[in-house]
Design a protein around this motif. Structure first.
Motif, PDB file in Angstrom:
ATOM      1  N   GLY A   1      11.865  11.324  17.510  1.00  0.00           N
ATOM      2  CA  GLY A   1      10.613  11.030  18.197  1.00  0.00           C
ATOM      3  C   GLY A   1       9.479  10.545  17.322  1.00  0.00           C
ATOM      4  N   ASP A   2       9.796  10.066  16.112  1.00  0.00           N
ATOM      5  CA  ASP A   2       8.712   9.666  15.213  1.00  0.00           C
ATOM      6  C   ASP A   2       8.690   8.170  14.920  1.00  0.00           C
ATOM      7  N   HIS A   3       9.489   7.383  15.622  1.00  0.00           N
ATOM      8  CA  HIS A   3       9.597   5.963  15.257  1.00  0.00           C
ATOM      9  C   HIS A   3       8.274   5.217  15.406  1.00  0.00           C
ATOM     10  N   GLY A   4       7.504   5.513  16.423  1.00  0.00           N
ATOM     11  CA  GLY A   4       6.214   4.842  16.590  1.00  0.00           C
ATOM     12  C   GLY A   4       5.306   5.067  15.401  1.00  0.00           C
ATOM     13  N   THR A   5       5.258   6.302  14.933  1.00  0.00           N
ATOM     14  CA  THR A   5       4.454   6.635  13.755  1.00  0.00           C
ATOM     15  C   THR A   5       5.014   5.951  12.515  1.00  0.00           C
ATOM     16  N   ALA A   6       6.332   6.008  12.358  1.00  0.00           N
ATOM     17  CA  ALA A   6       6.970   5.444  11.162  1.00  0.00           C
ATOM     18  C   ALA A   6       6.758   3.941  11.063  1.00  0.00           C
ATOM     19  N   ILE A   7       6.947   3.230  12.155  1.00  0.00           N
ATOM     20  CA  ILE A   7       6.819   1.764  12.086  1.00  0.00           C
ATOM     21  C   ILE A   7       5.356   1.354  11.946  1.00  0.00           C
ATOM     22  N   THR A   8       4.439   2.118  12.527  1.00  0.00           N
ATOM     23  CA  THR A   8       3.012   1.823  12.362  1.00  0.00           C
ATOM     24  C   THR A   8       2.589   2.032  10.911  1.00  0.00           C
ATOM     25  N   GLN A   9       3.017   3.131  10.312  1.00  0.00           N
ATOM     26  CA  GLN A   9       2.689   3.391   8.905  1.00  0.00           C
ATOM     27  C   GLN A   9       3.283   2.312   8.001  1.00  0.00           C
ATOM     28  N   ALA A  10       4.539   1.956   8.260  1.00  0.00           N
ATOM     29  CA  ALA A  10       5.212   0.947   7.437  1.00  0.00           C
ATOM     30  C   ALA A  10       4.514  -0.406   7.554  1.00  0.00           C
ATOM     31  N   MET A  11       4.182  -0.816   8.767  1.00  0.00           N
ATOM     32  CA  MET A  11       3.501  -2.103   8.946  1.00  0.00           C
ATOM     33  C   MET A  11       2.107  -2.083   8.326  1.00  0.00           C
ATOM     34  N   SER A  12       1.443  -0.929   8.343  1.00  0.00           N
ATOM     35  CA  SER A  12       0.127  -0.817   7.704  1.00  0.00           C
ATOM     36  C   SER A  12       0.230  -1.090   6.204  1.00  0.00           C
ATOM     37  N   VAL A  13       1.240  -0.525   5.553  1.00  0.00           N
ATOM     38  CA  VAL A  13       1.447  -0.753   4.115  1.00  0.00           C
ATOM     39  C   VAL A  13       1.776  -2.219   3.861  1.00  0.00           C
ATOM     40  N   ILE A  14       2.601  -2.811   4.723  1.00  0.00           N
ATOM     41  CA  ILE A  14       2.976  -4.217   4.572  1.00  0.00           C
ATOM     42  C   ILE A  14       1.745  -5.118   4.661  1.00  0.00           C
ATOM     43  N   VAL A  15       0.898  -4.866   5.642  1.00  0.00           N
ATOM     44  CA  VAL A  15      -0.313  -5.676   5.806  1.00  0.00           C
ATOM     45  C   VAL A  15      -1.250  -5.485   4.613  1.00  0.00           C
ATOM     46  N   GLN A  16      -1.431  -4.250   4.159  1.00  0.00           N
ATOM     47  CA  GLN A  16      -2.286  -4.000   2.986  1.00  0.00           C
ATOM     48  C   GLN A  16      -1.762  -4.741   1.761  1.00  0.00           C
ATOM     49  N   SER A  17      -0.449  -4.733   1.582  1.00  0.00           N
ATOM     50  CA  SER A  17       0.152  -5.435   0.438  1.00  0.00           C
ATOM     51  C   SER A  17      -0.069  -6.935   0.554  1.00  0.00           C
ATOM     52  N   ALA A  18       0.090  -7.465   1.768  1.00  0.00           N
ATOM     53  CA  ALA A  18      -0.071  -8.908   1.990  1.00  0.00           C
ATOM     54  C   ALA A  18      -1.499  -9.357   1.713  1.00  0.00           C
ATOM     55  N   GLU A  19      -2.456  -8.488   1.985  1.00  0.00           N
ATOM     56  CA  GLU A  19      -3.868  -8.858   1.841  1.00  0.00           C
ATOM     57  C   GLU A  19      -4.349  -8.857   0.389  1.00  0.00           C
ATOM     58  N   LYS A  20      -3.493  -8.449  -0.523  1.00  0.00           N
ATOM     59  CA  LYS A  20      -3.893  -8.437  -1.943  1.00  0.00           C
ATOM     60  C   LYS A  20      -3.926  -9.842  -2.536  1.00  0.00           C
ATOM     61  N   GLY A  21      -3.313 -10.813  -1.849  1.00  0.00           N
ATOM     62  CA  GLY A  21      -3.502 -12.217  -2.201  1.00  0.00           C
ATOM     63  C   GLY A  21      -2.797 -12.731  -3.432  1.00  0.00           C
ATOM     64  N   THR A  22      -1.624 -12.228  -3.753  1.00  0.00           N
ATOM     65  CA  THR A  22      -0.844 -12.797  -4.851  1.00  0.00           C
ATOM     66  C   THR A  22      -0.124 -14.051  -4.334  1.00  0.00           C
ATOM     67  N   ASP A  23       0.621 -14.726  -5.210  1.00  0.00           N
ATOM     68  CA  ASP A  23       1.372 -15.890  -4.734  1.00  0.00           C
ATOM     69  C   ASP A  23       2.409 -15.441  -3.703  1.00  0.00           C
ATOM     70  N   PHE A  24       2.864 -16.361  -2.895  1.00  0.00           N
ATOM     71  CA  PHE A  24       3.649 -16.031  -1.705  1.00  0.00           C
ATOM     72  C   PHE A  24       4.913 -15.231  -2.029  1.00  0.00           C
ATOM     73  N   LYS A  25       5.705 -15.697  -2.979  1.00  0.00           N
ATOM     74  CA  LYS A  25       6.949 -15.009  -3.346  1.00  0.00           C
ATOM     75  C   LYS A  25       6.653 -13.583  -3.828  1.00  0.00           C
ATOM     76  N   SER A  26       5.641 -13.436  -4.671  1.00  0.00           N
ATOM     77  CA  SER A  26       5.252 -12.106  -5.177  1.00  0.00           C
ATOM     78  C   SER A  26       4.716 -11.231  -4.056  1.00  0.00           C
ATOM     79  N   MET A  27       3.979 -11.841  -3.124  1.00  0.00           N
ATOM     80  CA  MET A  27       3.438 -11.092  -1.993  1.00  0.00           C
ATOM     81  C   MET A  27       4.572 -10.478  -1.171  1.00  0.00           C
ATOM     82  N   LEU A  28       5.584 -11.286  -0.853  1.00  0.00           N
ATOM     83  CA  LEU A  28       6.729 -10.767  -0.084  1.00  0.00           C
ATOM     84  C   LEU A  28       7.424  -9.643  -0.846  1.00  0.00           C
ATOM     85  N   ASN A  29       7.598  -9.844  -2.148  1.00  0.00           N
ATOM     86  CA  ASN A  29       8.229  -8.838  -2.994  1.00  0.00           C
ATOM     87  C   ASN A  29       7.424  -7.535  -2.996  1.00  0.00           C
TER      88      ASN A  29
END
Length: 193
Positions: free
Chosen positions: A26-54
């Motif tokens: 019963g925790d998938h909603g929380t888990a995927i929201t937390q995971a996507m939050s980290v992904i978005v925060q990482s993406a917003e750091k503005g490195t080059d595209f390949k490094s950003m995905l990594n």
């Protein structure tokens, strides 16, 4: 695209957790929201595209425990492996998402029909690859539709992975929470385009 996915996944988090509560913990909603939050925060750091995905892939795996972050991490690490240059054309997007699927396949043995997020991801990538021409919007629309159909199809499947496999035939009749949330992610990408 990622911000829209986070917004839509956050709005549907309770739905994903309710689906997960039927067959899992019963925790998938929380888990995927937390995971996507980290992904978005990482993406917003503005490195080059390949490094950003990594960074997106590594950071979500390091900061959030559980299968959801491992699989999302695999997706973005695999995409990073195939990302080249600074501009994306249709062929580059197809190659990148095929790499993403390969990255997820390194993390799970689940196949289509096992009632997992792979039932949304594999059809989405296949639909994307099948689109002819250079219209990235059409590619993502095809991917979103295929992911949605794949998630819907999980209602008729028996679970073969995770906690849900213990339910046997009782797992039939409910959509898989992971397939549903990954379909939401692809729909969110397509919406933005």
């Amino acid at each position: 695209m990622l911000r829209n996915a986070l917004k839509n996944i956050t709005e549907r988090a309770d739905e994903f957790s309710q689906l997960d509560a039927v067959l899992g913990d019963g925790d998938h909603g929380t888990a995927i929201t937390q995971a996507m939050s980290v992904i978005v925060q990482s993406a917003e750091k503005g490195t080059d595209f390949k490094s950003m995905l990594n960074d997106m892939g590594f950071n979500v795996m390091l900061e959030i425990s559980g299968s959801t972050s491992t699989l999302l991490g695999g997706l973005f690490l695999g995409m990073s492996d195939q990302a080249e240059g600074t501009e994306l054309n249709a062929a580059a997007v197809k190659k990148m998402f095929a790499g993403g699927l390969a990255g997820v396949e390194k993390q799970t043995k689940a196949k289509p029909g096992d009632k997992t997020m792979m039932d949304a991801l594999i059809p989405a990538i296949a639909a994307m690859q099948a689109v002819e021409g250079d219209d990235i919007k059409v590619m993502f629309q095809a991917a979103a539709e295929a992911a949605l159909k794949g998630a819907e199809a999980t209602k008729q499947m028996r679970a073969n992975f995770g906690r849900a496999r213990n339910y046997g035939e009782r797992s039939v009749g409910y959509a898989d929470s992971g397939a549903t949330s990954w379909a939401c992610m692809f729909q969110s990408f397509a919406q933005v385009l």
